[in-house]
Every structure is written in structure tokens, then in C-alpha cells.
Design a protein around this motif. Structure first.
Motif, PDB file in Angstrom:
ATOM      1  N   ASN A   1       0.859  -1.180   0.000  1.00  0.00           N
ATOM      2  CA  ASN A   1       0.000   0.000   0.000  1.00  0.00           C
ATOM      3  C   ASN A   1       0.893   1.226   0.000  1.00  0.00           C
ATOM      4  OD1 ASN A   1      -2.182  -1.666   0.341  1.00  0.00           O
ATOM      5  ND2 ASN A   1      -2.600  -1.066   2.431  1.00  0.00           N
ATOM      6  N   ALA A   2       0.601   2.162  -0.870  1.00  0.00           N
ATOM      7  CA  ALA A   2       1.331   3.424  -0.902  1.00  0.00           C
ATOM      8  C   ALA A   2       0.317   4.553  -0.824  1.00  0.00           C
ATOM      9  CB  ALA A   2       2.155   3.527  -2.185  1.00  0.00           C
ATOM     10  N   GLU A   3       0.682   5.614  -0.158  1.00  0.00           N
ATOM     11  CA  GLU A   3      -0.224   6.752  -0.043  1.00  0.00           C
ATOM     12  C   GLU A   3       0.513   8.046  -0.329  1.00  0.00           C
ATOM     13  OE1 GLU A   3      -2.094   6.921   3.807  1.00  0.00           O
ATOM     14  OE2 GLU A   3      -3.323   5.148   3.401  1.00  0.00           O
ATOM     15  N   ILE A   4      -0.237   8.972  -0.901  1.00  0.00           N
ATOM     16  CA  ILE A   4       0.185  10.368  -0.967  1.00  0.00           C
ATOM     17  C   ILE A   4      -0.806  11.118  -0.092  1.00  0.00           C
ATOM     18  CG2 ILE A   4       0.498  12.406  -2.405  1.00  0.00           C
ATOM     19  CD1 ILE A   4       1.116  10.486  -4.743  1.00  0.00           C
ATOM     20  N   ARG A   5      -0.287  11.759   0.931  1.00  0.00           N
ATOM     21  CA  ARG A   5      -1.122  12.471   1.898  1.00  0.00           C
ATOM     22  C   ARG A   5      -0.999  13.970   1.675  1.00  0.00           C
ATOM     23  NH1 ARG A   5       0.846   8.642   6.940  1.00  0.00           N
ATOM     24  NH2 ARG A   5      -0.399   6.821   6.334  1.00  0.00           N
ATOM     25  N   ASN A   6      -2.171  14.612   1.509  1.00  0.00           N
ATOM     26  CA  ASN A   6      -2.234  16.061   1.275  1.00  0.00           C
ATOM     27  C   ASN A   6      -1.330  16.511   0.133  1.00  0.00           C
ATOM     28  OD1 ASN A   6      -4.219  16.636   3.174  1.00  0.00           O
ATOM     29  ND2 ASN A   6      -2.730  16.774   4.821  1.00  0.00           N
ATOM     30  N   GLU A   7      -1.230  15.658  -0.896  1.00  0.00           N
ATOM     31  CA  GLU A   7      -0.514  15.942  -2.144  1.00  0.00           C
ATOM     32  C   GLU A   7       0.986  16.175  -1.954  1.00  0.00           C
ATOM     33  OE1 GLU A   7      -2.686  19.193  -3.903  1.00  0.00           O
ATOM     34  OE2 GLU A   7      -4.321  17.872  -4.502  1.00  0.00           O
ATOM     35  N   ARG A   8       1.543  15.834  -0.757  1.00  0.00           N
ATOM     36  CA  ARG A   8       2.955  16.137  -0.556  1.00  0.00           C
ATOM     37  C   ARG A   8       3.760  15.089   0.200  1.00  0.00           C
ATOM     38  NH1 ARG A   8       0.298  19.191   3.338  1.00  0.00           N
ATOM     39  NH2 ARG A   8       1.168  19.040   5.411  1.00  0.00           N
TER      40      ARG A   8
END
Length: 186
Positions: free
Chosen positions: A35-42
Motif C-alpha cells: 500500500n502506498a499513499e500520498i497524503r495532502n498531495e505532498r
């Protein structure tokens, strides 16, 4: 928090997974998931896990996780890189409902259990490529289909190994089972 969550699962020999699991955990399926995430576009985040059961809870056992993971976007392709892993997800423009796992009560981080997050947003299917950057690390590429994974009877008794990212990453990828991205507010 705005979240873009990228998910990919791949088939791996279940007996090899069993040889890694800590005491008390039972392997449910021959699967490893990233699982990979980008949080708040940054901010990039990545975790590596496998489906298990323990104490009546069914869900995912976290093998490792990374925070502040570098990522780059190029059109529909998003790539995450750590010292141990490189993985790319490319949206294919086909949407569907977010998968509801009937046996996902949550995720174990060591002995600590966290309830599953409810996500109702639609997903977009992705093509995916990955490679573990560890000695004899697994690699794989999706084939454009989503495939199920079924429990395997025990056939091989492997010696017990430490439950580490490096040991799990050495288990060969039989096939990428599917990948998607889902965007939601947390």
C-alpha cells in the motif's frame, strides 16, 4: 486529510509466508500487499503486509512501513522509491467500487491491532510494476486483470526465518493479482 491510496497485491508461496510469521499468526492466503499513499498531495507513505488471522481477528499483518517516501507523478503514472523498493502505478481509466474484503477486520502493527478504515470512494484500476531492491528481491508486473488468491494446503516445511522486509521481499512473485488507486478524505 486528502489521501491518494495505491494498492497492489501479488501472489507468493504460502508455505514461505508461513515460515516468516511470528508466533500466533496464521496465514490466510498466499498474498503480499504493498500500500502506498500520498497524503495532502505532498507526503509519501508505504507499507508492506500479508493477510493473517490472530485471536479471532482477520486482516493484514504489517511487515514494514516507510514514511516520507519520495514519489513522482508523470501523467497517469505515480512512482514511489525507497532504498528497498521501487513501485509504479499507472491508472488505466477504468473505475469500480472499492473492494470490500470480507475477512478484513483491520491491520496488525506488531501485536497492536487497528480497526479497518471504511472507504466508500470508487477506485481506478492500475497497471503496476515493482521490484524489491534487496538481494534476490522479487519483482513483477501486472497483466491487466484482477485475479483471486486462494489458500494453499501446506506442502513444504521451510525453516523458520525472521519476520523482516528483506526475508519477505525474497519470496518470488508468482503474479501481480491486481492494483488500484482510490482517493478519499481521511
Amino acid at each position: 486529510m486528502k489521501v491518494e491510496q495505491y494498492v497492489m497485491a501479488y501472489g507468493a508461496e504460502q508455505d514461505r509466508l508461513r515460515a516468516l510469521l511470528p508466533e500466533g499468526f496464521v496465514s490466510l492466503r498466499p498474498v503480499l500487499r504493498i500500500n502506498a499513499e500520498i497524503r495532502n498531495e505532498r507526503t509519501g507513505y508505504l507499507e508492506f503486509n500479508t493477510p493473517v488471522e490472530k485471536d479471532g481477528n482477520r486482516g493484514w499483518l504489517n511487515i514494514g512501513f516507510w514514511e516520507d517516501v519520495p514519489f513522482e507523478k508523470e501523467g497517469k503514472k505515480t512512482t514511489f522509491r525507497t532504498e528497498q523498493l521501487e513501485i509504479s502505478y499507472t491508472g488505466v481509466g477504468v473505475e469500480g467500487s472499492c473492494p470490500a474484503e470480507k475477512d478484513n477486520d483491520g491491520c496488525y502493527f506488531g501485536e497492536q491491532f487497528h480497526q479497518a478504515e471504511k472507504i466508500t470512494a470508487n477506485k481506478e484500476y492500475c497497471d503496476c510494476q515493482f521490484r524489491w531492491l534487496v538481494e534476490n528481491g522479487a519483482s513483477g508486473e501486472s497483466t491487466g486483470v484482477t485475479l483471486p488468491a486462494f489458500p494453499e494446503e501446506e506442502k513444504n516445511a521451510y525453516p523458520k526465518e525472521a519476520f523482516t522486509v528483506a526475508n519477505a521481499a525474497k519470496i518470488p512473485c508468482k503474479q501481480v493479482l491486481g492494483a488500484y488507486v482510490v482517493k478519499f478524505e481521511r
